[in-house]
Motif scaffolding. Sequence first.
Motif, short mmCIF file in Angstrom:
data_model
loop_
_atom_site.label_atom_id
_atom_site.label_comp_id
_atom_site.label_asym_id
_atom_site.label_seq_id
_atom_site.Cartn_x
_atom_site.Cartn_y
_atom_site.Cartn_z
N UNK A 95 -11.45 10.67 9.07
CA UNK A 95 -10.20 10.51 8.29
C UNK A 95 -10.07 12.13 7.80
N UNK A 96 -8.97 12.44 7.85
CA UNK A 96 -8.44 13.83 7.17
C UNK A 96 -7.13 13.41 6.45
N UNK A 97 -7.02 14.39 5.37
CA UNK A 97 -6.04 13.93 4.27
C UNK A 97 -5.37 15.08 3.70
N UNK A 98 -4.34 15.05 3.17
CA UNK A 98 -3.69 15.94 2.44
C UNK A 98 -2.92 15.49 1.25
N UNK A 99 -3.05 16.52 0.00
CA UNK A 99 -2.65 16.02 -1.37
C UNK A 99 -2.26 17.02 -2.02
N UNK A 100 -1.32 17.00 -3.19
CA UNK A 100 -1.07 18.39 -3.81
C UNK A 100 -2.65 19.09 -4.41
N UNK A 101 -3.41 18.46 -4.72
CA UNK A 101 -4.98 18.97 -4.82
C UNK A 101 -5.97 18.31 -4.12
N UNK A 102 -7.08 19.04 -3.83
CA UNK A 102 -8.06 18.34 -3.23
C UNK A 102 -8.72 17.38 -4.04
N UNK A 103 -9.32 16.15 -3.49
CA UNK A 103 -9.95 15.18 -4.23
C UNK A 103 -11.51 15.69 -4.62
N UNK A 127 -5.11 6.18 -5.16
CA UNK A 127 -5.88 4.88 -5.07
C UNK A 127 -5.58 4.27 -3.47
N UNK A 128 -4.58 4.02 -3.28
CA UNK A 128 -4.19 3.38 -2.09
C UNK A 128 -4.58 4.17 -0.72
N UNK A 129 -4.46 5.56 -0.37
CA UNK A 129 -4.87 6.21 0.25
C UNK A 129 -6.49 6.40 0.47
N UNK A 130 -7.08 6.33 -0.57
CA UNK A 130 -8.53 6.45 -0.39
C UNK A 130 -9.22 5.09 -0.22
N UNK A 131 -8.40 3.87 -0.46
CA UNK A 131 -8.88 2.61 -0.04
C UNK A 131 -8.59 2.49 1.49
N UNK A 183 -3.94 11.10 6.53
CA UNK A 183 -3.46 10.31 5.56
C UNK A 183 -2.66 11.37 4.60
N UNK A 184 -1.52 11.18 4.18
CA UNK A 184 -0.54 11.88 3.34
C UNK A 184 -0.83 11.19 1.96
N UNK A 185 -1.29 11.89 0.97
CA UNK A 185 -1.45 11.11 -0.27
C UNK A 185 -2.83 10.53 -0.33
N UNK A 198 1.41 7.22 5.53
CA UNK A 198 1.79 7.80 4.32
C UNK A 198 1.52 6.87 3.07
N UNK A 199 1.03 7.76 2.10
CA UNK A 199 0.87 6.78 0.79
C UNK A 199 1.18 7.87 -0.43
N UNK A 200 2.74 8.34 -0.47
CA UNK A 200 3.11 9.16 -1.38
C UNK A 200 4.31 8.33 -2.03
N UNK A 201 4.77 8.61 -3.12
CA UNK A 201 5.96 8.07 -3.88
C UNK A 201 7.04 8.49 -2.84
N UNK A 202 8.25 7.76 -3.06
CA UNK A 202 9.70 8.14 -2.34
C UNK A 202 10.41 9.13 -3.31
#
Length: 320
Positions: free
Chosen positions: A177-185, A161-165, A156-158, A211-215
């Motif tokens: 589930x693995x994920x990446x984001x700007x900072x760790x949750x 709220x949506x990525x976690x759902x 999951x990229x991002x 993908x679940x990040x802004x364009x």
Amino acid sequence: MPENNRTKLLIARRVPQAVAARAIDEFQAYVTESDMDSWSVVDFCKTHNVQAVLVGKKSGLQKEHIAALPPTVKIIANASAGVDHMDVAYARKQGIAVTNAPDALTECTADFTMLLILAAGRRAAEYGKIMRSGWGKSFGMTEMLGKRANGKTLGIVGFGRIGRAVARRAQGFGMRVIYTDIVRAAPSLENGATFYPSVREMLPHSEVLTLHVPGGGEPLMTKEEFDSLPKGAVFVNAARGALVDEDALYNALTSGHLFSAGLDVYRNEPNVDPRFASLENVFLTPHMASATVETRDQMGFTALDNVAAVLNGKSALNPA
């Protein structure tokens, strides 16, 4: 509608009947019957001394539009989560609040993402085509095989709220589930998901990628990123079409590197690249992730809640 002292609200996009009815009940609302363009919004606001505007993609307001708005306008309310069709920073400089509806779409978009994951992996587009053409041929044990979700690793990229759902739903299907984001949750939000500090580090482990990040800006997924996915991966995008280099995606699908894709968003909406429609291993939908009665109503209600708050001298409930 007769002039009165109620807040003048322009609804510049078509909204569900329940939203229009509430707007008319609570405000001096001008409800459009068809989506207005940006300059039509500006002209209307000038003519009617409008105080609040509910906009959509077609009526999005960039710097030149915002600069031309009359000083009566105090809030631009957006009924969706994304605000890439508005110059939020410039509006703030002009003293205009800009709001969105981030929570209203979360569960519906997460549901739809799972639909794309399942439909792409299980060859739904091909099965549908077979059935609509009359079937007429039994398939053997080695034919028309898809890929199950259970047991796969979902990247999951991002992880907002949506990525976690999406993560919660995927775990219900037995996916890792693995994920990446700007900072760790925070650990309480990870719910067992594994963090990777960058997209590049995560991709080789992602049997399914969503993908679940802004364009905006340069594409996130280019040839190099698609090549980094394991062979036979499934790619899903219900976020923004601008995140993807579509030439690179097409090549990954036709070369066999990707097993399939589930796409709800595209770079040139509503004119999807016709090459994707010709591919049997792509499940296509026309930007419909939030398209349920409940969610579309809630999107509109959230915009109206923000209008009421701001024009009653309170802080925006959902500042963009």
